[in-house]
Enzyme design. Structure first.
Site, short mmCIF file in Angstrom:
data_model
loop_
_atom_site.label_atom_id
_atom_site.label_comp_id
_atom_site.label_asym_id
_atom_site.label_seq_id
_atom_site.Cartn_x
_atom_site.Cartn_y
_atom_site.Cartn_z
N VAL A 117 52.47 11.17 56.07
CA VAL A 117 51.16 10.73 55.62
C VAL A 117 50.21 11.91 55.69
CG1 VAL A 117 49.29 9.07 55.96
CG2 VAL A 117 51.64 8.45 56.56
N CYS A 118 49.57 12.22 54.56
CA CYS A 118 48.59 13.30 54.48
C CYS A 118 49.22 14.61 54.99
CB CYS A 118 47.34 12.91 55.26
SG CYS A 118 45.86 13.86 54.84
N VAL A 119 48.62 15.27 55.96
CA VAL A 119 49.11 16.58 56.40
C VAL A 119 50.33 16.47 57.30
CG1 VAL A 119 46.88 17.69 56.11
CG2 VAL A 119 47.49 16.70 58.32
#
Length: 330
Positions: A117-119
């Protein structure tokens, strides 16, 4: 529909982004509401110890299990959120704690699929799980991911990417889109769309869609404009003249122009064109419709008008856009 309950593990560590952790479980919980208790996901938050984990927002979360307890168990989906640090010049850098990386590498070996998720993609990359794969992450750290991991094919545009059993998501809100895509893979598109409606999402965006969306922001602050926005969406294939919108809002055309300028920072015509481009993007990404069909159902009427709008808004053509962002079937 399958009655299998899927075991989902969310990796926790200090400094983790809060929405990365809470967003996907909320999607899975709404799935249970839609289809009943007999099916869905069982989510466990796992950290190095059972001590509270402090997120980047300062909110503390209690883990359900330790990472050691999870190791060796059969995991359906391993979700890996991320964290960043910001220096005194406002520069953002994704973090990947070596201990977390080692745990993720171990857990991935017993997981049916892995999703960042994301970074969190940076943690997957450090664990070697993205080598030779195409991946995305938040646009602010995409260059860092590419520089530090040349064996990863980094694409900063899509909101999420699936490469076989490894999924990567982009910006923070894209965790909802990625989670809906996981639901769609497991339980079908119809159920996923029902969950999206519960989330009051405008639509369930396909993974190929760019992180940079055109028409739906900024949000308005008055009910009148919100009603107009929904009216435009429902009647996107219609004429949608300024006179029509003014009649719907029960105001004059000049007043309508002032309202759009104040609330949305644009003109009615420009907003309508942006809304049509957004709907056209979605159809180009998720259907095999001809350009003529896309132009018709989105209110452009002719392909020439569609092409000119894409050049103005996205600096590309519909054909080029489809070749880049068309979502492949699993």
């Amino acid at each position: 529909m399958s009655t299998v309950e899927r075991f989902v593990v969310v990796v926790l560590f200090d400094g983790v982004d809060l929405l990365d952790v809470t967003g996907p479980p909320e999607v899975f919980a709404l799935l249970r509401r839609e289809v009943g208790d007999a099916t869905g996901y069982r989510v466990a938050l796992a950290a190095e110890t059972l001590d509270p984990v402090t997120t980047s927002a300062g909110v503390r979360i209690l883990p359900d299990l330790t990472l050691g307890e999870v190791a060796g168990r059969s995991i359906d989906t391993l979700l890996v959120p991320g964290s960043v640090e910001v220096d005194d010049r406002g520069r953002i850098r994704a973090l990947a704690d070596p201990m977390v990386v080692d745990r993720v590498r171990t857990l991935a070996a017993t997981s049916r699929r892995v999703a960042s998720v994301c970074v969190g993609a940076h943690i997957l990359a450090e664990a070697g799980l993205l080598d030779g794969r195409r991946a995305t992450t938040h646009w602010s750290t995409a260059q860092q991911l590419a520089d530090e991991h040349p064996s990863v094919e980094v694409d900063a545009d899509p909101i999420f990417i699936r490469d076989e059993v490894v999924w990567t998501g982009a910006g923070i809100s894209a965790c909802l889109d990625l989670s809906l895509a996981l639901v769609a893979e497991d339980f079908g598109e119809t159920v996923a769309l029902r969950v999206a409606r519960q989330l009051v999402m405008y639509l369930k965006r396909p993974g190929g869609q760019s992180q940079f969306s055109v028409p739906l922001e900024p949000l308005s602050t008055t009910r009148r404009i919100e009603d107009l926005r929904h009216y435009i969406t429902r009647n996107i294939a219609g004429e949608l003249s300024v006179a029509d919108l003014a009649e719907q809002a029960h105001v004059g055309e000049r007043q309508l122009a002032r309202i759009f300028r104040t609330e949305l920072g644009t003109t009615p015509a420009a907003y309508i064109e942006s809304a049509r481009v957004e709907v056209a993007r979605n159809r180009l990404e998720s259907t095999d419709d001809t350009l003529e069909r896309v132009a018709t159902v989105c209110g452009f009427n002719t392909t020439d008008t569609l092409v000119r709008a894409f050049r103005r808004k996205l600096d590309t053509t519909p054909t080029e856009y489809r070749s880049r962002f068309r979502s492949p079937s699993p």
